[in-house]
Design a protein around this motif. Structure first.
Motif, PDB file in Angstrom:
ATOM      1  N   THR A  85       0.774  -1.282   0.068  1.00 29.53           N
ATOM      2  CA  THR A  85      -0.098   0.003  -0.108  1.00 29.53           C
ATOM      3  C   THR A  85       0.888   1.274  -0.113  1.00 29.53           C
ATOM      4  O   THR A  85       1.524   1.711   1.127  1.00 29.53           O
ATOM      5  CB  THR A  85      -1.048   0.044   1.205  1.00 29.53           C
ATOM      6  OG1 THR A  85      -1.575  -1.112   1.238  1.00 29.53           O
ATOM      7  CG2 THR A  85      -1.881   1.138   1.027  1.00 29.53           C
ATOM      8  N   VAL A  86       0.967   1.875  -1.312  1.00 31.21           N
ATOM      9  CA  VAL A  86       2.102   3.062  -1.283  1.00 31.21           C
ATOM     10  C   VAL A  86       0.953   4.159  -1.271  1.00 31.21           C
ATOM     11  O   VAL A  86       0.152   4.338  -2.177  1.00 31.21           O
ATOM     12  CB  VAL A  86       2.697   2.706  -2.584  1.00 31.21           C
ATOM     13  CG1 VAL A  86       3.403   4.167  -2.873  1.00 31.21           C
ATOM     14  CG2 VAL A  86       3.457   1.675  -2.845  1.00 31.21           C
ATOM     15  N   PHE A  87       1.473   5.275  -0.663  1.00 27.10           N
ATOM     16  CA  PHE A  87       0.729   6.576  -0.270  1.00 27.10           C
ATOM     17  C   PHE A  87       1.380   7.569  -1.062  1.00 27.10           C
ATOM     18  O   PHE A  87       2.703   7.814  -0.724  1.00 27.10           O
ATOM     19  CB  PHE A  87       0.286   7.001   0.706  1.00 27.10           C
ATOM     20  CG  PHE A  87      -0.528   6.019   1.772  1.00 27.10           C
ATOM     21  CD1 PHE A  87      -1.881   6.203   2.018  1.00 27.10           C
ATOM     22  CD2 PHE A  87      -0.028   4.976   2.609  1.00 27.10           C
ATOM     23  CE1 PHE A  87      -2.621   5.427   2.662  1.00 27.10           C
ATOM     24  CE2 PHE A  87      -0.680   4.025   3.197  1.00 27.10           C
ATOM     25  CZ  PHE A  87      -2.127   4.200   3.314  1.00 27.10           C
ATOM     26  N   PHE A  88       0.722   8.002  -2.187  1.00 29.27           N
ATOM     27  CA  PHE A  88       1.680   8.943  -3.112  1.00 29.27           C
ATOM     28  C   PHE A  88       1.344  10.350  -2.727  1.00 29.27           C
ATOM     29  O   PHE A  88       0.023  10.920  -3.016  1.00 29.27           O
ATOM     30  CB  PHE A  88       1.517   8.695  -4.690  1.00 29.27           C
ATOM     31  CG  PHE A  88       2.176   9.403  -5.678  1.00 29.27           C
ATOM     32  CD1 PHE A  88       3.498   9.356  -5.891  1.00 29.27           C
ATOM     33  CD2 PHE A  88       1.209  10.342  -6.521  1.00 29.27           C
ATOM     34  CE1 PHE A  88       4.158  10.218  -6.789  1.00 29.27           C
ATOM     35  CE2 PHE A  88       2.006  11.320  -7.214  1.00 29.27           C
ATOM     36  CZ  PHE A  88       3.316  11.019  -7.532  1.00 29.27           C
ATOM     37  N   ALA A  89       2.021  11.191  -2.322  1.00 28.31           N
ATOM     38  CA  ALA A  89       1.969  12.626  -1.899  1.00 28.31           C
ATOM     39  C   ALA A  89       2.670  13.443  -2.889  1.00 28.31           C
ATOM     40  O   ALA A  89       3.730  14.120  -2.689  1.00 28.31           O
ATOM     41  CB  ALA A  89       2.359  12.983  -0.400  1.00 28.31           C
ATOM     42  N   GLY A  90       2.204  13.509  -4.124  1.00 29.11           N
ATOM     43  CA  GLY A  90       2.904  14.346  -5.190  1.00 29.11           C
ATOM     44  C   GLY A  90       1.762  14.677  -6.150  1.00 29.11           C
ATOM     45  O   GLY A  90       0.584  14.352  -6.177  1.00 29.11           O
ATOM     46  N   ARG A  91       2.111  15.241  -7.403  1.00 29.70           N
ATOM     47  CA  ARG A  91       1.398  15.630  -8.485  1.00 29.70           C
ATOM     48  C   ARG A  91       1.135  14.596  -9.568  1.00 29.70           C
ATOM     49  O   ARG A  91       2.016  13.771  -9.502  1.00 29.70           O
ATOM     50  CB  ARG A  91       2.110  16.857  -9.412  1.00 29.70           C
ATOM     51  CG  ARG A  91       2.144  17.934  -8.517  1.00 29.70           C
ATOM     52  CD  ARG A  91       1.014  18.908  -8.308  1.00 29.70           C
ATOM     53  NE  ARG A  91       1.209  19.901  -7.430  1.00 29.70           N
ATOM     54  CZ  ARG A  91       0.261  20.798  -7.209  1.00 29.70           C
ATOM     55  NH1 ARG A  91      -0.997  20.800  -7.703  1.00 29.70           N
ATOM     56  NH2 ARG A  91       0.555  21.849  -6.467  1.00 29.70           N
ATOM     57  N   ASP A  92       0.068  14.513 -10.106  1.00 34.78           N
ATOM     58  CA  ASP A  92      -0.427  13.399 -11.135  1.00 34.78           C
ATOM     59  C   ASP A  92       0.647  13.239 -12.152  1.00 34.78           C
ATOM     60  O   ASP A  92       0.762  12.269 -12.534  1.00 34.78           O
ATOM     61  CB  ASP A  92      -1.694  13.579 -11.477  1.00 34.78           C
ATOM     62  CG  ASP A  92      -2.785  13.187 -10.516  1.00 34.78           C
ATOM     63  OD1 ASP A  92      -2.611  12.703  -9.555  1.00 34.78           O
ATOM     64  OD2 ASP A  92      -4.108  13.408 -10.697  1.00 34.78           O
ATOM     65  N   HIS A  93       1.103  14.391 -12.741  1.00 33.53           N
ATOM     66  CA  HIS A  93       1.972  14.196 -13.589  1.00 33.53           C
ATOM     67  C   HIS A  93       3.270  13.540 -13.340  1.00 33.53           C
ATOM     68  O   HIS A  93       4.003  12.974 -14.474  1.00 33.53           O
ATOM     69  CB  HIS A  93       2.284  15.382 -14.403  1.00 33.53           C
ATOM     70  CG  HIS A  93       2.962  16.604 -13.530  1.00 33.53           C
ATOM     71  ND1 HIS A  93       2.214  17.675 -13.361  1.00 33.53           N
ATOM     72  CD2 HIS A  93       4.033  16.561 -12.456  1.00 33.53           C
ATOM     73  CE1 HIS A  93       3.073  18.722 -12.533  1.00 33.53           C
ATOM     74  NE2 HIS A  93       4.025  17.988 -12.122  1.00 33.53           N
ATOM     75  N   ASP A  94       3.853  13.440 -12.040  1.00 30.16           N
ATOM     76  CA  ASP A  94       4.993  12.515 -11.824  1.00 30.16           C
ATOM     77  C   ASP A  94       4.479  11.024 -11.446  1.00 30.16           C
ATOM     78  O   ASP A  94       5.532  10.264 -11.381  1.00 30.16           O
ATOM     79  CB  ASP A  94       5.258  12.972 -10.372  1.00 30.16           C
ATOM     80  CG  ASP A  94       5.910  14.556 -10.503  1.00 30.16           C
ATOM     81  OD1 ASP A  94       6.336  15.050 -11.599  1.00 30.16           O
ATOM     82  OD2 ASP A  94       5.809  15.327  -9.658  1.00 30.16           O
ATOM     83  N   LEU A  95       3.232  10.766 -11.390  1.00 36.64           N
ATOM     84  CA  LEU A  95       2.878   9.376 -10.967  1.00 36.64           C
ATOM     85  C   LEU A  95       3.337   8.236 -12.235  1.00 36.64           C
ATOM     86  O   LEU A  95       3.820   7.106 -11.594  1.00 36.64           O
ATOM     87  CB  LEU A  95       1.268   9.461 -10.862  1.00 36.64           C
ATOM     88  CG  LEU A  95       0.826   7.803 -10.297  1.00 36.64           C
ATOM     89  CD1 LEU A  95       1.720   7.567  -8.993  1.00 36.64           C
ATOM     90  CD2 LEU A  95      -0.590   8.383  -9.743  1.00 36.64           C
ATOM     91  N   PRO A  96       3.179   8.662 -13.487  1.00 36.27           N
ATOM     92  CA  PRO A  96       3.501   7.428 -14.354  1.00 36.27           C
ATOM     93  C   PRO A  96       4.979   7.082 -14.113  1.00 36.27           C
ATOM     94  O   PRO A  96       5.336   6.031 -14.492  1.00 36.27           O
ATOM     95  CB  PRO A  96       3.349   8.368 -15.670  1.00 36.27           C
ATOM     96  CG  PRO A  96       2.163   9.276 -15.045  1.00 36.27           C
ATOM     97  CD  PRO A  96       2.564   9.691 -14.125  1.00 36.27           C
TER      98      PRO A  96
END
Length: 531
Positions: A305-316
Motif C-alpha cells: 500500500t503506497v501513499f503518493f503525496a505528489g502531483r499526478d504528472h509525476d505518477l507515471p
C-alpha cells in the motif's frame, strides 16, 4: 561664419549643447519607432517577460493551441456586450455582469498547468458561460485574467480586477487559481481584501483558507477520509510506504504528506517506510522525477500500500520505475493511493496501463469527480448530463488531448463558474423581484460582489425531519453540494461526493471492494444523509 564654426574647436558649453540636442533627437526617433510598432499586449494587459498578464474580455495572447477557445470566449463576450448596448432587430436589452477566470494561459515544462490542462479548464468554463447565457436573467462576460505560467504575476491582475467591481457591468466574482502554492494564497488574500468572492475549482491543500475563498473540490483531508473508507473494506497487509514530493514551493504536496501521516501513518508504518523525490513543477535545483531509490525501497520492504503525496504528472514515472525494478517480483499486488481531481490521462495511456496490469499495480484515487464511470452519458443525472451535452457541442479541440474529461478539470471549472452564476442569478431575482424587468431599462439594478458573497454563504444543505434537503445548493456536473459560513467547514463544499476511482478498472488483486456509496464531505453533520 559657418566656416569659422566648422574650424573652431568646440568648448565645454558647445559640447553640452550638442550632447543635449543628440539625446533629444535619439529620444524623439525612439518614440516614433515605438509608436509605429504594434502593441504586444492589448488593453488591460501588460508585458511580463514573454507573457501578457492582466485582464481582458477580448483576445488574450496565450499558447497557440488555445487560440480557438480564446477567440470563442471573446466572441461570446462581444455578443453579450452588444446585447446590452446595441441589440439587433428590436430585441430587449439584457444587462450583464462579469466573472473572471484567473489562471495561466501559457505553459512550459515546469509551469503550474500544462497546455492541455489550460485548454480543458477553459473549455469547461466556456460551457458554463454559454449555458448561463442561454437562461433568463443577466448575461455573463467571461474575463480572462492571466497571472503568469508560474502564478507569480497576480498583483497587476488583482489590481485590475478590483477596479472593475464598481463598473456599470460589475465584476461579481473570480474563479481559477489552479494550484496550492504561496502565490495562490497571496492572490486569494489580496482578492479577499477587496471582498471579491473567489472559487478554487481544483484547490485541495488544507492551507488554502482565506476570507472570501470557496473551494468546490474536497480538501486533502476530506479525500483522505474517502480513502480511509476504501481501506476499511480493503486493508491489505498493513505494510505501507509514503512517497512525497520535496519541492519547497509545492504547498499541496507538503500538506498531503502531513494528511497521509495523520490518517494512515500509524496503521501502515509510514514513519519507518518513506522516501521522497523532486517533482517536475517548480524551479528547485536537481533532476526531477527520479524514482529509482524509492522503487527499490518499496520492493525491498514488500509494501503493498503506497501513499503518493505528489502531483499526478509525476505518477507515471513512479509506475514505470516500479514496473521495471529488478528487486520487485510483483507476486503480491500493489496499490498506489492518491488524491486528485480525477484520473489524469498521463496515468491511463496505453503504455502505462500495460505496465500497471503486467506488474499487478492498481491506482486508487479519491477524486472530485469520476468521469470514467459516466459511460455513454445516457443515464446520467441532470447535472453531469447538461454539462456533457454542452461540452460535446464545442466539438473536438486537439489541445484537449485524447481523454479530455478524465482528469476532471473541465468539470470542476464548469462547476466553479456555475456556482458564481447561480449566486448572481439568485441575488438578481431578490433585487429585481424574481426576474421582473425594470420599469426603465436604462437603469437596471445588478448584484455586486458583496451580494454574490452573501448569497454564496447561504447556498447550503438544510437538515429537515425527512432528511437533508437541497433548496438553494448547487446541482453541478460533479454532484450536489452546498456552502455555508460555518467555521467548521471553512468554505469547503458541504455534501460534495468524493468518489474513489480504481485504475485499471478490474483490480489486480481481483478482490478489492469499494465502499457501498461515495463518501460525502461533512456528511456526519447530516448523519450520513446528504441529498
Amino acid at each position: 561664419m559657418l566656416d569659422r564654426l566648422r574650424n573652431r574647436a568646440l568648448g565645454p558649453a558647445d559640447k553640452a549643447v550638442v550632447l543635449a540636442v543628440s539625446v533629444l533627437l535619439i529620444a524623439a526617433v525612439a518614440f516614433v519607432v515605438v509608436r509605429m510598432l504594434p502593441e504586444k499586449c492589448g488593453d488591460g494587459l501588460e508585458s511580463a517577460g514573454d507573457e501578457c498578464v492582466g485582464v481582458t474580455a477580448g483576445v488574450l495572447e496565450g499558447d497557440p493551441e488555445l487560440s480557438g477557445l480564446i477567440r470563442a470566449v471573446a466572441d461570446e463576450n462581444a455578443r453579450v456586450e452588444k446585447g446590452w448596448k446595441d441589440p439587433e432587430n428590436g430585441e430587449a436589452r439584457i444587462p450583464y455582469v462579469r466573472i473572471a477566470l484567473m489562471m495561466p494561459f501559457t505553459s512550459d515544462a515546469t509551469s503550474a498547468m500544462s497546455t492541455a490542462q489550460i485548454a480543458r479548464s477553459l473549455a469547461g468554463a466556456h460551457v458554463a458561460q454559454l449555458r448561463a447565457n442561454a437562461q433568463a436573467g443577466p448575461r455573463y462576460e467571461l474575463l480572462l485574467a492571466n497571472d503568469g505560467k508560474d502564478l507569480d504575476q497576480w498583483q497587476p491582475v488583482v489590481d485590475r480586477l478590483a477596479a472593475l467591481v464598481d463598473d456599470a457591468s460589475p465584476l461579481v466574482g473570480v474563479f481559477g487559481l489552479p494550484s496550492s502554492t504561496p502565490d495562490t494564497f497571496a492572490a486569494a488574500e489580496a482578492l479577499s481584501a477587496h471582498q471579491i468572492p473567489v472559487i478554487g475549482p481544483v484547490l485541495t491543500s488544507t492551507t488554502m483558507l482565506s476570507g472570501y475563498l470557496f473551494k468546490t473540490s474536497p480538501s486533502n483531508d476530506l479525500q483522505a477520509r474517502a480513502l480511509s473508507a476504501y481501506l476499511d473494506e480493503n486493508p491489505g497487509e498493513g505494510t505501507g510506504f509514503l512517497v512525497s514530493d520535496r519541492r519547497k514551493q509545492d504547498t499541496y504536496s507538503a500538506d498531503l504528506r502531513g494528511v497521509f501521516m495523520e490518517h494512515f501513518g500509524q496503521k501502515y508504518g509510514l514513519k519507518q517506510r518513506q522516501g521522497s523525490y523532486l517533482g517536475l513543477t517548480g524551479e528547485d535545483e536537481g533532476v526531477p522525477q527520479r524514482f529509482t531509490g524509492v522503487a527499490q525501497s518499496i520492493c525491498r520492504t514488500k509494501a503493498d500500500t503506497v501513499f503518493f503525496a505528489g502531483r499526478d504528472h509525476d505518477l507515471p514515472h513512479l509506475v514505470n520505475r516500479l514496473a521495471n525494478e529488478p528487486s520487485c517480483d510483483h507476486t503480491v499486488p500493489t496499490r498506489i493511493l492518491k488524491v486528485g481531481i480525477g484520473m489524469d490521462p498521463e496515468s491511463t495511456v496505453k503504455d502505462t496501463t500495460a505496465e500497471l496490469r503486467d506488474s499487478r499495480i492498481t491506482l486508487v484515487g479519491a477524486a472530485s469527480v469520476d468521469t470514467l464511470s459516466w459511460g455513454d452519458g445516457k443515464d446520467l443525472p441532470a447535472g453531469p448530463k447538461g454539462f456533457l451535452d454542452g461540452f460535446e457541442k464545442l466539438g473536438d479541440e486537439p489541445a484537449w488531448g485524447e481523454k479530455p474529461l478524465d482528469d476532471g478539470y473541465a468539470v470542476m471549472y464548469h462547476d466553479a463558474f456555475t456556482v458564481l452564476a447561480q449566486a448572481t442569478d439568485r441575488a438578481y431575482d431578490d433585487i429585481n423581484g424574481d426576474g421582473e424587468p425594470p420599469a426603465d431599462e436604462d437603469t437596471v439594478d445588478l448584484p455586486n460582489h458583496d451580494d454574490v458573497y452573501n448569497t454564496l454563504i447561504n447556498m447550503n444543505i438544510l437538515g429537515t425531519d425527512s432528511g437533508a434537503s437541497c433548496v438553494n445548493c448547487v446541482r453541478g456536473a460533479s454532484g450536489t453540494f452546498g456552502f455555508d459560513d460555518s467555521p467548521d467547514t471553512r468554505k469547503w463544499a458541504v455534501c460534495k461526493p468524493v468518489p474513489v476511482i480504481e485504475y485499471p478498472a478490474a483490480p489486480a488483486a481481483g478482490t478489492a471492494k469499494k465502499p457501498g456509496r461515495d463518501y460525502r464531505t461533512y456528511e456526519d453533520v447530516f448523519n450520513g444523509a446528504c441529498p
